[in-house]
Scaffold this motif. Structure first.
Motif, PDB file in Angstrom:
ATOM      1  N   SER A  63       5.472   1.373 -25.182  1.00 12.33           N
ATOM      2  CA  SER A  63       5.566   1.975 -24.042  1.00 12.33           C
ATOM      3  C   SER A  63       4.384   1.680 -23.138  1.00 12.33           C
ATOM      4  O   SER A  63       4.673   1.395 -21.815  1.00 12.33           O
ATOM      5  N   GLY A  64       3.200   1.510 -23.758  1.00 18.16           N
ATOM      6  CA  GLY A  64       2.147   1.192 -22.864  1.00 18.16           C
ATOM      7  C   GLY A  64       2.452  -0.512 -22.387  1.00 18.16           C
ATOM      8  O   GLY A  64       1.762  -0.511 -21.457  1.00 18.16           O
ATOM      9  N   LEU A  65       2.878  -1.293 -23.259  1.00 13.44           N
ATOM     10  CA  LEU A  65       2.990  -2.757 -22.770  1.00 13.44           C
ATOM     11  C   LEU A  65       4.096  -2.459 -21.741  1.00 13.44           C
ATOM     12  O   LEU A  65       3.943  -3.388 -20.649  1.00 13.44           O
ATOM     13  N   LEU A  66       5.264  -1.833 -21.754  1.00  9.57           N
ATOM     14  CA  LEU A  66       6.050  -1.671 -20.834  1.00  9.57           C
ATOM     15  C   LEU A  66       5.430  -1.310 -19.387  1.00  9.57           C
ATOM     16  O   LEU A  66       5.766  -1.792 -18.153  1.00  9.57           O
ATOM     17  N   LEU A  67       4.761  -0.080 -19.367  1.00  4.22           N
ATOM     18  CA  LEU A  67       4.028   0.312 -18.306  1.00  4.22           C
ATOM     19  C   LEU A  67       2.836  -0.555 -17.811  1.00  4.22           C
ATOM     20  O   LEU A  67       3.127  -0.666 -16.529  1.00  4.22           O
ATOM     21  N   GLY A  68       2.252  -1.278 -18.503  1.00  2.00           N
ATOM     22  CA  GLY A  68       1.455  -2.283 -18.191  1.00  2.00           C
ATOM     23  C   GLY A  68       1.987  -3.494 -17.114  1.00  2.00           C
ATOM     24  O   GLY A  68       1.435  -3.854 -16.052  1.00  2.00           O
ATOM     25  N   ALA A  69       3.191  -3.800 -17.794  1.00  2.00           N
ATOM     26  CA  ALA A  69       4.070  -4.862 -16.837  1.00  2.00           C
ATOM     27  C   ALA A  69       4.608  -4.140 -15.909  1.00  2.00           C
ATOM     28  O   ALA A  69       4.620  -4.955 -14.539  1.00  2.00           O
ATOM     29  N   GLY A  70       4.824  -2.972 -15.611  1.00  2.00           N
ATOM     30  CA  GLY A  70       5.493  -2.372 -14.525  1.00  2.00           C
ATOM     31  C   GLY A  70       4.266  -2.334 -13.483  1.00  2.00           C
ATOM     32  O   GLY A  70       4.661  -2.218 -12.314  1.00  2.00           O
ATOM     33  N   PHE A  71       3.076  -1.989 -14.158  1.00  2.00           N
ATOM     34  CA  PHE A  71       2.085  -1.558 -12.883  1.00  2.00           C
ATOM     35  C   PHE A  71       1.731  -3.065 -12.223  1.00  2.00           C
ATOM     36  O   PHE A  71       1.293  -2.774 -11.218  1.00  2.00           O
ATOM     37  N   LEU A  72       1.832  -4.034 -13.127  1.00  2.00           N
ATOM     38  CA  LEU A  72       1.518  -5.577 -12.340  1.00  2.00           C
ATOM     39  C   LEU A  72       2.607  -5.674 -11.377  1.00  2.00           C
ATOM     40  O   LEU A  72       2.254  -6.171 -10.191  1.00  2.00           O
ATOM     41  N   PRO A 109      -1.987   1.690 -20.265  1.00  2.00           N
ATOM     42  CA  PRO A 109      -1.654   1.152 -21.315  1.00  2.00           C
ATOM     43  C   PRO A 109      -2.496   0.955 -22.527  1.00  2.00           C
ATOM     44  O   PRO A 109      -2.123   1.002 -23.640  1.00  2.00           O
ATOM     45  N   ILE A 110      -3.822   0.840 -22.225  1.00  2.00           N
ATOM     46  CA  ILE A 110      -5.014   1.090 -23.059  1.00  2.00           C
ATOM     47  C   ILE A 110      -4.917   2.193 -23.892  1.00  2.00           C
ATOM     48  O   ILE A 110      -4.942   2.535 -25.031  1.00  2.00           O
ATOM     49  N   GLY A 111      -4.937   3.494 -23.041  1.00  2.50           N
ATOM     50  CA  GLY A 111      -4.576   4.664 -23.596  1.00  2.50           C
ATOM     51  C   GLY A 111      -3.767   4.872 -24.496  1.00  2.50           C
ATOM     52  O   GLY A 111      -3.753   5.277 -25.563  1.00  2.50           O
ATOM     53  N   LEU A 112      -2.194   4.650 -24.309  1.00  2.00           N
ATOM     54  CA  LEU A 112      -1.295   4.619 -25.210  1.00  2.00           C
ATOM     55  C   LEU A 112      -1.529   3.894 -26.120  1.00  2.00           C
ATOM     56  O   LEU A 112      -0.759   4.148 -27.420  1.00  2.00           O
ATOM     57  N   ALA A 113      -1.973   2.695 -26.046  1.00  2.00           N
ATOM     58  CA  ALA A 113      -2.388   1.791 -27.349  1.00  2.00           C
ATOM     59  C   ALA A 113      -2.970   2.408 -28.083  1.00  2.00           C
ATOM     60  O   ALA A 113      -3.060   2.494 -29.557  1.00  2.00           O
ATOM     61  N   LEU A 114      -4.352   3.121 -27.800  1.00  2.00           N
ATOM     62  CA  LEU A 114      -5.144   3.761 -28.652  1.00  2.00           C
ATOM     63  C   LEU A 114      -4.444   5.106 -29.344  1.00  2.00           C
ATOM     64  O   LEU A 114      -4.580   5.301 -30.542  1.00  2.00           O
ATOM     65  N   ILE A 115      -3.727   5.677 -28.664  1.00  2.00           N
ATOM     66  CA  ILE A 115      -2.720   6.913 -29.174  1.00  2.00           C
ATOM     67  C   ILE A 115      -2.079   6.611 -30.499  1.00  2.00           C
ATOM     68  O   ILE A 115      -1.881   6.846 -31.464  1.00  2.00           O
ATOM     69  N   GLY A 116      -1.481   5.135 -30.109  1.00  2.00           N
ATOM     70  CA  GLY A 116      -0.440   4.481 -31.412  1.00  2.00           C
ATOM     71  C   GLY A 116      -1.323   4.175 -32.505  1.00  2.00           C
ATOM     72  O   GLY A 116      -0.547   3.955 -33.573  1.00  2.00           O
ATOM     73  N   LEU A 117      -2.411   3.482 -32.238  1.00  2.00           N
ATOM     74  CA  LEU A 117      -3.261   2.858 -33.187  1.00  2.00           C
ATOM     75  C   LEU A 117      -4.056   3.810 -34.145  1.00  2.00           C
ATOM     76  O   LEU A 117      -4.207   3.465 -35.110  1.00  2.00           O
ATOM     77  N   PHE A 118      -4.536   4.870 -33.658  1.00  2.00           N
ATOM     78  CA  PHE A 118      -5.279   5.717 -33.942  1.00  2.00           C
ATOM     79  C   PHE A 118      -4.642   7.126 -34.171  1.00  2.00           C
ATOM     80  O   PHE A 118      -4.404   7.762 -32.968  1.00  2.00           O
ATOM     81  N   ASP A 119      -4.162   7.723 -35.150  1.00  2.00           N
ATOM     82  CA  ASP A 119      -3.478   8.770 -35.274  1.00  2.00           C
ATOM     83  C   ASP A 119      -4.790  10.014 -35.137  1.00  2.00           C
ATOM     84  O   ASP A 119      -5.968   9.901 -34.790  1.00  2.00           O
ATOM     85  N   LEU A 120      -4.085  11.390 -35.356  1.00  2.00           N
ATOM     86  CA  LEU A 120      -4.877  12.543 -35.312  1.00  2.00           C
ATOM     87  C   LEU A 120      -6.046  12.530 -36.587  1.00  2.00           C
ATOM     88  O   LEU A 120      -6.841  13.485 -36.201  1.00  2.00           O
ATOM     89  N   GLU A 121      -5.970  11.827 -37.527  1.00  2.34           N
ATOM     90  CA  GLU A 121      -7.036  11.816 -38.407  1.00  2.34           C
ATOM     91  C   GLU A 121      -8.176  10.830 -37.763  1.00  2.34           C
ATOM     92  O   GLU A 121      -9.186  10.843 -38.598  1.00  2.34           O
TER      93      GLU A 121
END
Length: 227
Positions: free
Chosen positions: A83-92, A117-129
């Motif tokens: 979703s972050g990647l798609l939003l990044g492309a869309g904002f461009l 997109p950076i924010g969404l990637a961080l959420i996906g790469l790092f969970d609640l732990e």
């Protein structure tokens, strides 16, 4: 002379239309994110955090990030990143479709949307732990828009898109702030861990509202290019 002049014009028009289609990535990203948590919420059997088992999973009480743990983790976390990647492309595509504008308004708007997109990637790469980077991602993607929508609204005024600018400034921004306040007013870690409260619902209202405006920006850019 006519043929020579028409060819470059056609090329420019085609290129502009391409940016408009790319801007629709914002809508695709918003839809992917929303469909992912809706579908996965029905198949999640709960998750474990800090040694505590939270089950069953409920959209009413549990945060979307809970789907990024347990059996649904690979799918929800992939959805965050894609979703972050798609939003990044869309904002461009959005910025290319609306033109340059003045740097004093364009730069803050570009920075604000570029951090999503950076924010969404961080959420996906790092969970609640890993709460540090995880909640930094939440701040960039969903809390910062309170300021980003103002910056984008001023940019849109600068490029003569006043109607959309006013909607961002006087509708999107204040309601985003209200929904954030409602979520934080209803969220309590202990209550959520006990499977009680309504923080899951209030979070979904807030996040869906923000994502809907991301999609609106992309659609507006698409329409501006003749889509």
């Amino acid at each position: 002379m006519s043929t020579a002049n028409t060819a470059p014009a056609a090329t420019v028009t085609s290129r502009t239309a391409l940016w408009g289609r790319l801007a629709l990535g914002t809508a695709a990203g918003a839809v992917l994110f929303t469909v992912a948590w809706i579908v996965l919420s029905f198949v999640s059997d709960g998750y474990t955090i800090g040694g505590d088992r939270i089950a069953p999973y409920s959209n009413l009480t549990q945060p979307i990030s809970g789907l990024g743990m347990g059996e649904t983790a690979p799918y929800m976390n992939t959805a965050f990143v894609l979703s972050g990647l798609l939003l990044g492309a869309g904002f461009l595509g959005f910025f290319r479709a609306f033109g340059a504008g003045h740097a004093i308004v364009r730069v803050p708007a570009a920075i604000g949307l570029g951090l999503v997109p950076i924010g969404l990637a961080l959420i996906g790469l790092f969970d609640l732990e890993a709460p540090g980077p995880h909640f930094a991602g939440v701040a960039l993607a969903f809390q910062l828009p309170v300021l980003t929508f103002v910056a984008v609204g001023l940019f849109l005024r600068d490029v003569s898109a006043r109607r959309l600018a006013n909607l961002l400034l006087y509708v999107a921004t204040p309601i985003t702030l209200i929904l954030m306040a409602v979520f934080f007013g209803t969220f309590d870690e202990a209550t959520t861990a006990d499977g009680e409260g309504v923080a899951g619902l209030t979070q979904r209202l807030w996040l869906t509202w923000v994502l809907a405006w991301y999609a609106v920006l992309g659609w507006a850019a698409h329409r501006r290019t003749g889509g």
